[in-house]
Write a protein that holds these residues in place. Sequence first.
Motif, short mmCIF file in Angstrom:
data_model
loop_
_atom_site.label_atom_id
_atom_site.label_comp_id
_atom_site.label_asym_id
_atom_site.label_seq_id
_atom_site.Cartn_x
_atom_site.Cartn_y
_atom_site.Cartn_z
N ILE A 1 0.36 -1.07 -0.12
CA ILE A 1 -0.06 0.00 -0.30
C ILE A 1 1.14 1.20 0.04
O ILE A 1 0.38 2.50 -1.14
CB ILE A 1 -0.92 0.04 1.71
N MET A 2 1.99 1.34 0.76
CA MET A 2 2.79 2.24 1.28
C MET A 2 3.91 2.34 -0.55
O MET A 2 3.65 3.96 -1.39
CB MET A 2 3.40 1.76 2.12
N ALA B 1 1.00 4.16 -2.78
CA ALA B 1 0.98 5.72 -2.09
C ALA B 1 2.46 7.08 -2.87
O ALA B 1 1.79 7.40 -2.74
CB ALA B 1 1.10 5.98 -0.60
N LYS C 1 1.53 7.53 -6.11
CA LYS C 1 0.42 7.54 -6.96
C LYS C 1 0.34 9.58 -6.02
O LYS C 1 0.21 10.24 -6.93
CB LYS C 1 -0.69 8.43 -5.32
N GLU C 2 1.75 9.87 -5.24
CA GLU C 2 2.08 11.01 -5.26
C GLU C 2 3.07 11.10 -6.47
O GLU C 2 2.85 12.98 -6.83
CB GLU C 2 3.17 11.50 -3.85
N LYS D 1 -4.03 -1.01 -5.32
CA LYS D 1 -4.64 1.10 -4.48
C LYS D 1 -4.09 1.57 -5.47
O LYS D 1 -4.39 2.55 -6.25
CB LYS D 1 -2.94 1.16 -3.92
N SER E 1 1.79 11.94 -0.05
CA SER E 1 0.03 12.22 0.69
C SER E 1 -0.99 11.23 0.80
O SER E 1 -2.10 11.94 0.53
CB SER E 1 -0.66 14.10 0.21
N PHE E 2 -0.86 10.14 -0.26
CA PHE E 2 -1.56 9.09 -0.15
C PHE E 2 -1.53 8.09 0.59
O PHE E 2 -1.78 6.92 0.31
CB PHE E 2 -1.24 8.69 -1.88
N MET E 3 -0.95 8.50 1.65
CA MET E 3 -0.08 7.14 3.04
C MET E 3 -1.22 6.04 3.23
O MET E 3 -2.18 7.53 4.15
CB MET E 3 0.81 8.00 3.88
N GLU E 4 -2.13 5.15 3.76
CA GLU E 4 -2.88 4.75 3.92
C GLU E 4 -1.58 3.21 4.66
O GLU E 4 -0.59 3.46 4.60
CB GLU E 4 -3.44 3.61 2.53
#
Lengths: 460, 460
Positions: free
Chosen positions: A328-329, A332, A335-336, A379, B317-320
């Motif tokens: 997931i990380m 993330a 995505k940024e 994700k 800013s997408f950490m989950e």
Amino acid sequence: MTLIKNRSELLGNSSSTSNREARELALKAIESAIEAVNPRKVITSRVSLSGDILKVDGRSFNLSRFKRVIVVGGGKAGGSMAEAIERILGDRIETGVVVIPHGTRDQYKTERIELHEAGHPIPDENSVEGARKIINLVSQTGEDDLVICLISGGGSSLMCLPRDGIPLQDKRRMTDLLLKCGANINEFNTVRKHISSFKGGSLVRKVYPSTLISLILSDVVGDPLEVIASGPTVADPTTFEDATYILRKYDIWDETPESIKRVLLDGLRGSIEETPKPGDPIFERVYNVVVGNNRLASRAALKELKKAGLNTVFLTSFMEGEARDVGIMLAALAKEVRASGSPVQKPAGIVVGGETTVTVTGTGKGGRNQEVALGAALKIDGLEDVLIASVSTDGIDGPTNAAGALADGYTIARSRRLNLNAEEYLRNNDSYNFFSKLGDLVITGPTGTNVNDISIVIVL
Amino acid sequence: MTLIKNRSELLGNSSSTSNREARELALKAIESAIEAVNPRKVITSRVSLSGDILKVDGRSFNLSRFKRVIVVGGGKAGGSMAEAIERILGDRIETGVVVIPHGTRDQYKTERIELHEAGHPIPDENSVEGARKIINLVSQTGEDDLVICLISGGGSSLMCLPRDGIPLQDKRRMTDLLLKCGANINEFNTVRKHISSFKGGSLVRKVYPSTLISLILSDVVGDPLEVIASGPTVADPTTFEDATYILRKYDIWDETPESIKRVLLDGLRGSIEETPKPGDPIFERVYNVVVGNNRLASRAALKELKKAGLNTVFLTSFMEGEARDVGIMLAALAKEVRASGSPVQKPAGIVVGGETTVTVTGTGKGGRNQEVALGAALKIDGLEDVLIASVSTDGIDGPTNAAGALADGYTIARSRRLNLNAEEYLRNNDSYNFFSKLGDLVITGPTGTNVNDISIVIVL
């Protein structure tokens, strides 16, 4: 390099030109990473001989000052490391013993160094014999001798010498107790070192006063030297008090085999020797050198991505934690990059090293890296410019024949077309079957090295 | 700025000069982050009026072309946003209704915009009344009018208008069913939008053909406009078929209230209107503008660290993911900075934004950010140059009075001196009591804004 055996299948699964490019890049980066920590290569690139001068990672040793050079050690990479050191030192080596896993001796050819086979991951009588051969050899050395020790993952099981009076089966029983009671790796090692005549720096007692160069291929996140192969050449700050406390803390003292209780109690009374401690003068001529680790592999992957024109970041070689959350990380991060060009602008390549864990609650088949990839896949669904790959550098991810897997923005859509419910596969810890059906496992076979895991994020 | 109420206690807990410096930096960065997304400030900095020209995030609207300006909306930040827009537009605003939580009206003073109180997080009859007032107001507008909508977190509960024939208690029952069945947030919203006359773009039907500017303070990771406050001003790609499928998928159709079944079946038959879809001409004059989000707060924190001379990286800013694992990951970043200067050299500041989750298995008290900090603390034990802080920008981390907590290389040693077993506290999800005893909670009180969470890693 043709390390990845199913390369054409993986490229055949490309969903677009740019996705194919991302896949090619990821596979190249993975191959470069694993190649960079090839045991032969790490010895060859960190150790060199010029005239009488042996250079080890920038430090020089004048061989003319030594009467004899002896090579010892053990681990899963022991065979390759022994070959490499023979190639460098040739007949300067007088003799040696390196312990390697059963059934692997035929893969290697050494002239001076005996390759002794023993049990892994469970030590057997051959492990005891191997450790004894090493102890016998180094016990005959003196101030004018040089001992080179080759250490890699698996060394702890392959070189096993319980303290006097402890039968091997008692040591194995202790290992079982420690694994089941919930002790952490440091606690586990504290006990192990105190019931061994080899681990926790004890080997150095026998090598002293010879000079000792220990060449270490690190299979533990963060390269803690005292943990890799249980640190036979490294001082041990822990004590018999610590070891005893741990058995009481986890309430397994009563179940502890009598022979081990006796050794620990003797240790507490001071009637047998402690493991050698930091600052002990026997370590004055000991040089522990990490010749290969996760960072070396990660940086090689990074270099490959950079060469292809990507903006790259190497984030860490210390990644730990639950595999799916690390996935997931990684998502993330991708995505940024897409949203704001942080931490780097597209086209971007990010490398993360370390070793995750999987808390198994399902009944499926999988590995850490395959679960990282599946966690990430969910994700990045629909993000067509993103690819995330994760592999174990030893080529063996969990109890599977894959090194890891590859996820991209098309993975979930492709799985839906095959009627696979990715969330259900993840819930069931069944990442292997998920990626197997998609044809997106990364398969290398055993690579002969191990510096944990590498994950790669590509955003094109 | 004196946002952090226990600043002196936090600085008093410093274990060294450099640790004190790290603590000061972290607190400053946290304050800057939260201040940057203050609802007043985000409106003021993104919206300006010069003569007749209203500028919104770079786009210009000539107010002389509009007959009337109406302000509507709702959310936890509604009061501040309404005050700010009144300060900019003054008596250019003809009238307005903004829905805010019960018991907060006295904090704000508006002249033209009515602040209507309603229920949060559970909608009540006042929520229905609020949504109705808005619908009535915008229904009277025409082509020559401008509607400004102020959206922030909590809007979904504060502005609630079930479709005709669905009593509020049936809607609440449906929410319960969806929460318990394991549906994900997208599935949850698909159903919610189809039983609402307000959400999923339905508000736009009533606003059309007026021009609509929606100013959105994002409380959802990644700013998915259709999710924030259930997207009253955003087209909805999901359908009645999707909504019905979800109830069957989770096997809750039979338990679904009759009034809702009837609406869904009517929808399937086409006898009631779908939510407006992407491409629908009613969205031609709709401008959805994110005025504040996690990235804005993260970048403010980063700027503060940079100003202090740190080498900085904004990661995502997408950490989950699971909170404790994100903590481990933050520790992994700090370790690599120390070990190799990647991704940046010391002194380093790394900012990570997003929102984690906690899988509760214990009986303790804690919050996402406090658990991030506890997970990190265990991994940075003894690293005296490292500090990791994590806070919720709304000042309310889980069911606690803290915004988050602060962990450093001394945390575990200090906890041991107090006889606290950090691992046990983590196992019991008791991060609040752990940090409370150390005095290392970060306490701000409710901040009046919410753009999820910010974590800061400092290595000095």
